[in-house]
Write an enzyme that holds these catalytic residues in place. Structure first.
Site, PDB file in Angstrom:
ATOM      1  N   ASP A 279     -12.338   0.332 -14.323  1.00 56.31           N
ATOM      2  CA  ASP A 279     -10.710   0.427 -13.631  1.00 56.31           C
ATOM      3  C   ASP A 279     -10.460  -0.813 -13.542  1.00 56.31           C
ATOM      4  O   ASP A 279     -11.278  -1.549 -13.850  1.00 56.31           O
ATOM      5  CB  ASP A 279     -10.591   2.107 -12.257  1.00 56.31           C
ATOM      6  CG  ASP A 279      -8.788   2.016 -12.799  1.00 56.31           C
ATOM      7  OD1 ASP A 279      -7.825   1.148 -13.624  1.00 56.31           O
ATOM      8  OD2 ASP A 279      -8.498   2.192 -12.023  1.00 56.31           O
TER       9      ASP A 279
HETATM   10  C1  BGC Z   1      -4.863   2.621 -12.651  1.00 61.46           C
HETATM   11  C2  BGC Z   1      -5.522   3.078 -14.140  1.00 61.46           C
HETATM   12  C3  BGC Z   1      -5.053   2.124 -15.237  1.00 61.46           C
HETATM   13  C4  BGC Z   1      -4.948   0.917 -15.270  1.00 61.46           C
HETATM   14  C5  BGC Z   1      -4.375  -0.295 -16.002  1.00 61.46           C
HETATM   15  C6  BGC Z   1      -5.238   0.818 -12.708  1.00 61.46           C
HETATM   16  O1  BGC Z   1      -4.152   0.641 -11.680  1.00 61.46           O
HETATM   17  O2  BGC Z   1      -5.938   2.587 -11.930  1.00 61.46           O
HETATM   18  O3  BGC Z   1      -5.543   4.575 -14.082  1.00 61.46           O
HETATM   19  O4  BGC Z   1      -4.531   2.763 -16.661  1.00 61.46           O
HETATM   20  O5  BGC Z   1      -4.791   0.337 -13.784  1.00 61.46           O
HETATM   21  O6  BGC Z   1      -3.150  -0.659 -15.484  1.00 61.46           O
END
Ligand code: BGC
Length: 764
Positions: A279
């Site tokens: 993530d």
């Molecule tokens: C989120 C993810 C997301 C990623 C990219 C993170 O803050 O938890 O779900 O895909 O950002 O935007």
């Protein structure tokens, strides 16, 4: 004749003949007739150490480098999971300002799950996959399948509810639909990311039983049945113990580089051959990232959403620090080759797949898909005196009240925020449908959050209203008094502490002055309809005063059209709740027993400086209806609940045998008849109850369901078949799924509480 020309004449694709044509010169990794594994090996053998390390981390907010020298393309990712995120600048969250990146917003995943229809899930995946492909994205960051453990979790709207079986059944077709487009679905957030509060520092402790029975099945189905090509590690930590040569070792690691989750379970037990993506900002340790199974690092030193250190890519845990460790001999290259092989495999499946389609963006078909999914997911929670559907023959004046009738819901909520081609508000949807047949009058009723901006995408709506709560209420009451119908559109929105990433809700109650407004409206008009727009359960202290209640979710571009169809009766509601609506927060296991949002003492002493906060999932396997059943709690609305405008009659369910053996299946059949005057769909739900077992078990667990469409007067026999898997539980001492012979019951219903019949059977 020139070979290439001849091939085109014969209708063969150039890519298909290239290999035979240039057998001598075409390197194996470019030869699409060769098996992927050979191509992976060949490409790997041609890469330098530096090129390999580069592939394992980001080069921009949403991309990672390819190997330009070899013609291997970059990998481009996009959020997910409800539509394709607008293009951001290379190293900033701000909009790139493109004018060709507006998408269709599909209903939020809670709504998809509420359709209880895997065909809708495939349609969703196919449509969003086409948009991702058109926008030249290789990884779609979604779908999300974290289990609904508490109604306070700000991100529940991005997930598929509280039940592992329902989420498993719904996630698989979504993935298949996406990946048919040559786009990898990236299932998230693996695992145990069940709250947003302290999401980077919460350390989850739970039994293996709860892990395997509740929190992992949807991920496992995504990998083994959906064949997902990517998975995203979660932000939180997870503690586990491990048998080592020196005895039992207790380990606490972030999920993005957690040995147990990634190596032991994902790779070894499930045989995952895709890419583990971190993530954004979820990596914290180079050694763990190297050895515990992470393949690609994204977003380090960002909070994942807004803030971030500029151009930090070379300093990522898997960038220069990794290269240095290899160069000075501290670590070898075995893990690196594994990571790069996984990434190459993904590239060959996506961008370098010559057979992938071209995709399409925001087409009318996509809009219609969104509308259809929305109509099937909307849940009719309550309909006393058949107030719904609205009868235009009887209606001269329809009063519409509430901010959510007009507020754009596709902007906000965190990373799933979108820039849409269009969004039809509930008010506009109604007005379009009603036309000149009745007067539709709108007043605000309350002011929630008038702002509307996310990462530079503006709703462009001016929702400011400086009038006092009393003034707004008085106006709403006045308009409602002589209306034939009053429709209140309220609920939550995508602002912080509502249905929004990075924060949890403060309470189960509705925000702003909504309860007061609804209470007053109910006093002046008996045809009150409350439409709750949210991805979460909310408290409804006025439930007995309001005849009609509809769960309206976040429905995306076609929100207004889908809602109007259901409210006016063009579509007959058939959605069923994918999670329990508890009457009170104390009726939820995580709140009654668990430590949500973390150990109280640690929270009290934490200075919010990144200290780890432990949280024990004491309610164990008793999540959602499993808790309500065990504690004999009457929910506000139970899991699986949802009404229709027609009526159904049910026969007595039967089984094809009384006794099954472990390698047998057993089928249950129930007749369902549409006894009303209009077509409708019903969801038959099969729960299994183990009457006696060596470990405590839930009263019943969902193990099968089928949605059937019935014309008026039509009757169908619905058969649901299970095998011993449906009877088993996870024994954490033996570390295996166990099926114990003995007595079971098939509990067949149309919700987890509306049971139509029970069929006893035995496993021998
Ligand atoms: C989120 C993810 C997301 C990623 C990219 C993170 O803050 O938890 O779900 O895909 O950002 O935007």
């Amino acid at each position: 004749m020139n070979m290439k020309f001849k091939a085109t004449l014969l209708g063969l694709s150039i890519a298909a003949v290239l290999p035979t044509m240039n057998m001598a010169q075409t390197p194996v990794y470019l030869d699409t007739s060769k098996p992927i594994e050979e191509r992976v090996k060949d490409a790997l053998s041609r890469m330098t150490l530096e090129e390999k390390v580069k592939m394992t981390h980001a080069q921009s907010k949403f991309s990672s480098p390819g190997v330009p020298r070899l013609g291997i393309p970059e990998v481009w990712a996009t959020d997910g999971p409800h539509g394709i995120r607008p293009e951001v600048l290379w190293d900033e969250w701000d909009q790139a300002g493109w004018t060709n990146d507006s998408c269709i917003a599909y209903p939020a995943l809670t709504c998809l799950s509420a359709t209880w229809n895997p065909e809708m899930s495939y349609l969703y995946g196919k449509s969003i996959g086409e948009e991702a492909r058109y926008r030249k994205k290789d990884i779609l960051l979604g779908p999300g399948v974290n289990i609904y453990r508490t109604p306070l979790n700000g991100r529940n709207f991005e997930y598929m509810g509280e039940d592992p079986y329902l989420s498993s059944m719904m996630v698989v077709p979504y993935i298949k639909g996406v990946q048919e487009n040559g786009v990898a679905a990236c299932v998230k957030h693996y695992a145990l990311n069940n709250q947003e509060f302290n999401r980077h520092t919460t350390n989850v402790h739970l039994s293996d039983r709860a892990l395997y029975e509740i929190y992992l099945p949807a991920f496992k189905a995504a990998v083994q049945e959906g064949g997902a090509w990517a998975i995203m590690g979660a932000y939180n930590l997870y503690s586990f113990s491990e048998d080592t040569d020196s005895g039992k070792l207790y380990k606490t690691q972030h999920a993005c580089h957690n040995k147990r989750l990634l190596q032991d379970i994902l790779r070894k037990e499930w045989g995952f051959d895709g890419v583990v993506v971190s993530d954004w900002g979820g990596v914290h340790d180079t050694f763990q990232a190297i050895s515990n199974g992470l393949d690609m690092e994204f977003g380090s030193w960002t909070n994942g959403l807004s803030a971030g250190t500029r151009n930090a890519y070379d300093n990522y845990y898997l960038a220069h620090p990794y290269l240095k460790l290899i160069q000075d001999g501290t670590v070898g290259t075995k893990e690196l080759d594994e990571k790069v092989s996984n990434i190459l495999r993904l590239i060959f499946r996506t961008s370098m797949n010559p057979h992938k389609p071209f995709g399409s963006l925001a087409s009318p078909e996509h809009g219609q898909a969104g509308r259809k999914i929305g109509e099937e997911g909307i849940v009719l929670l309550q309909n006393k005196d058949n107030v719904l559907p609205i009868d235009l023959k009887k209606a001269r004046k329809i009063a519409v009240i509430g901010e959510n009738a007009i507020k754009m819901m596709t902007v906000g909520g965190g990373s799933s925020s979108l820039k849409v081609k269009y969004e039809i508000s509930p008010l506009d949807g109604l007005k379009n449908r009603v036309g000149s047949q009745a007067e539709v009058l709108y007043v605000r009723g309350y002011v929630g959050d008038p702002t509307g901006e996310y990462n530079g995408v503006q709703t462009g709506q001016d929702l400011k209203d400086d009038r006092s709560e009393d003034e707004l209420l008085a106006e709403a009451v006045e308009v409602s008094k002589d209306a034939d119908y009053v429709i209140f559109f309220g609920g939550l929105n995508k602002s912080n502490h509502q249905d929004c990433e990075d924060s949890d809700r403060a309470s189960l109650g509705l925000p702003y002055a909504q309860d007061r407004v609804i209470g007053e409206l109910a006093k002046v008009n008996k045809n009150l309809i409350v439409v709750n727009i949210s991805g979460n359960a909310v408290a409804m202290p006025w439930v007995n005063e309001v005849p009609a209640i509809v769960q309206g979710w976040f429905l995306g571009s076609e929100a207004g059209t889908a809602l109007a169809s259901v409210l006016l009766g063009d579509a007959n509601p058939s959605g069923k709740l994918p999670f329990t609506f508890p009457a009170r927060l104390e009726d939820v296991g995580a709140h009654k027993l668990g430590e949500y949002p973390g150990n109280k003492e640690e929270l009290a002493h934490s200075k919010n400086n990144g200290d780890t906060i432990n949280e024990i999932y004491r309610e164990d396997i008793f999540v959602g209806y499993r808790w309500a059943d065990k504690e004999k709690i009457k929910p506000l609305f139970p899991f699986g609940h949802g009404l229709s405008y027609t009526t159904f009659a049910y026969g007595k369910p039967s089984a094809d045998k009384k006794v099954m053996t472990a390698d047998d299946t057993i089928s249950f059949t129930i007749n369902v008849k549409n006894t009303g005057t209009r077509e409708g769909q019903e969801v038959i739900q099969l729960y299994v109850s183990d009457k006696k077992s060596s470990l405590p078990r839930p009263v019943k667990e969902l193990k099968g369901f089928k949605k059937v469409k019935l014309a008026p007067g039509e009757e169908k026999a619905v058969t649901l078949t299970i095998d011993k898997k449906a009877l088993s539980f996870f024994d954490d001492v033996k570390h295996e799924w166990m099926t114990e012979p003995g007595k079971f019951e098939a509990v067949i219903g149309t919700s987890s509480r509306d049971i139509k019949g029970i069929v006893p059977f035995e496993l021998r």
